[in-house]
Design an enzyme around this catalytic site. Structure first.
Site, short mmCIF file in Angstrom:
data_model
loop_
_atom_site.label_atom_id
_atom_site.label_comp_id
_atom_site.label_asym_id
_atom_site.label_seq_id
_atom_site.Cartn_x
_atom_site.Cartn_y
_atom_site.Cartn_z
N HIS A 242 6.73 18.79 -19.81
CA HIS A 242 8.05 19.10 -19.26
C HIS A 242 8.03 20.23 -18.21
O HIS A 242 8.34 20.00 -17.05
CB HIS A 242 8.98 19.55 -20.39
CG HIS A 242 9.16 18.58 -21.51
ND1 HIS A 242 9.84 17.39 -21.41
CD2 HIS A 242 8.74 18.65 -22.80
CE1 HIS A 242 9.84 16.77 -22.59
NE2 HIS A 242 9.18 17.51 -23.43
O1 RIB Z 1 13.11 19.77 -24.13
C1 RIB Z 1 11.91 20.31 -23.64
C2 RIB Z 1 12.11 21.74 -23.27
O2 RIB Z 1 12.45 22.52 -24.43
C3 RIB Z 1 10.82 22.40 -22.73
O3 RIB Z 1 11.15 23.43 -21.86
C4 RIB Z 1 10.19 22.96 -23.97
O4 RIB Z 1 9.31 24.05 -23.68
C5 RIB Z 1 11.42 23.47 -24.70
O5 RIB Z 1 11.75 24.74 -24.17
#
Ligand code: RIB
Ligand code: CA
Length: 308
Positions: A242
């Site tokens: 992500h």
């Molecule tokens: O949903 C994924 C996000 O939430 C990413 O940034 C992960 O690190 C958590 O913070």
């Protein structure tokens, strides 16, 4: 070319960790500070992890400021079920010899922006938007100093990963997200719609580990822990990377594509709180990324971190 000035606001988290390492390996970027926010794991762990990551990259010159302990209104929700009790399970990070910078993260974000030229600071929140929302609420005069907010968060056509309606970063602090999306600051969003197309496959992890350097080995170890949850939950061939999408975009915008929309964050209905939707008939307030060139993305991530 003058490096772009960025502040990374983060809740490490293994994917945050690879985003931070990628940023520290990028001559295109000038990381002027790292600010921490409670999210994947609580304070002080997100701060300890951020300090360890700059030490791992041999960049203890970069100040790490401790930020908010909880969302603006809601009770903190964390994600040890994904990231493990330390938040960066899969690696043991070095101890930072400098220690946390003096002052609160929100005040440092405000101070940097007030001292900066117009539209010159890029904020890169990788977690809940608590620090960013609070900075805007505390000192709205920073708004014209911010060039862009580039955020990993939200889910549009994709289901949420925390509730069926909401992605984690939006779910944890929807009120801070509302402040950001109604601030008038240009926002570029990397929702699950695009990050779920950035699956780090075993061959990518092996390629990273094969560099054999401390940052590369630590990064591979963190992914090998972090990937278990998503692979099991979604029956995927790899885990979504992500947060590095935010940094990769700043290095090479051509890796991604998206559309401009007016984004609204649900802050009222307990069933759908944190849901991000695109409302029609209102002027756009964000660019929502939906497509990625995944192979070029992983080439960038592995070679840059491998050569850090
Ligand atoms: O949903 C994924 C996000 O939430 C990413 O940034 C992960 O690190 C958590 O913070
Ligand atoms: Ca994060």
């Amino acid at each position: 070319m003058t490096p772009r000035s960025i502040i990374i606001d983060t809740d490490p988290g293994q994917d945050d960790a690879l985003a931070i390492l990628l940023a520290l390996a990028a001559p295109e970027l000038d990381v002027i500070a790292i600010t921490t926010v409670a999210g994947n794991v609580p304070q002080p762990l997100v701060t300890i992890n951020s300090l360890g990551l700059v030490a791992l990259a041999d960049r203890e010159d970069i100040p790490v400021y401790r930020g908010c302990e909880r969302p603006l209104l809601r009770t903190l929700v964390t994600a040890e079920y994904v990231h493990g009790p330390t938040g960066v399970d899969g690696a043991t990070l070095p101890v930072n010899s400098v220690g946390v910078a003096e002052g609160h993260a929100v005040d440092h974000i405000i101070s940097v922006c007030l001292d900066a030229p117009a539209a010159s600071v890029t904020l890169c929140p990788l977690g809940p938007l608590t620090n960013i929302g609070m900075a805007i609420a505390k000192e709205p005069s920073i708004i014209p100093k911010i060039r862009e907010i580039v955020w990993m968060g939200g889910a549009f056509d994709e289901p949420g990963n925390t509730t069926p309606a909401a992605e984690f970063n939006a779910y944890v602090d929807p009120h801070a997200a509302h402040i950001v999306f109604t601030s008038g600051i240009p926002v570029t969003v990397f929702p699950l719609d695009v990050t779920h197309k950035a699956l780090m496959l075993p061959r990518h992890v092996e390629a990273l580990a094969d560099y054999g350097t401390a940052p590369a080995v630590a990064a591979a170890g963190m992914i090998r822990f972090y990937e278990v949850y998503d692979i099991d939950k979604y029956d995927l061939p790899g885990a979504p990377l992500h947060d590095p999408c935010v940094i990769a975009y700043l290095i090479d915008e051509s890796l991604f594509s998206g559309q401009q929309h007016h984004v609204v964050v649900d802050t009222t209905n307990e069933e759908t709180i944190g849901r991000t939707t695109e409302s029609t008939g209102t002027a756009p307030n964000a660019t929502v990324m939906t497509e990625i060139d995944a192979e070029r993305f992983f080439d960038l991530v592995t070679t840059r971190i491998g050569n850090l």
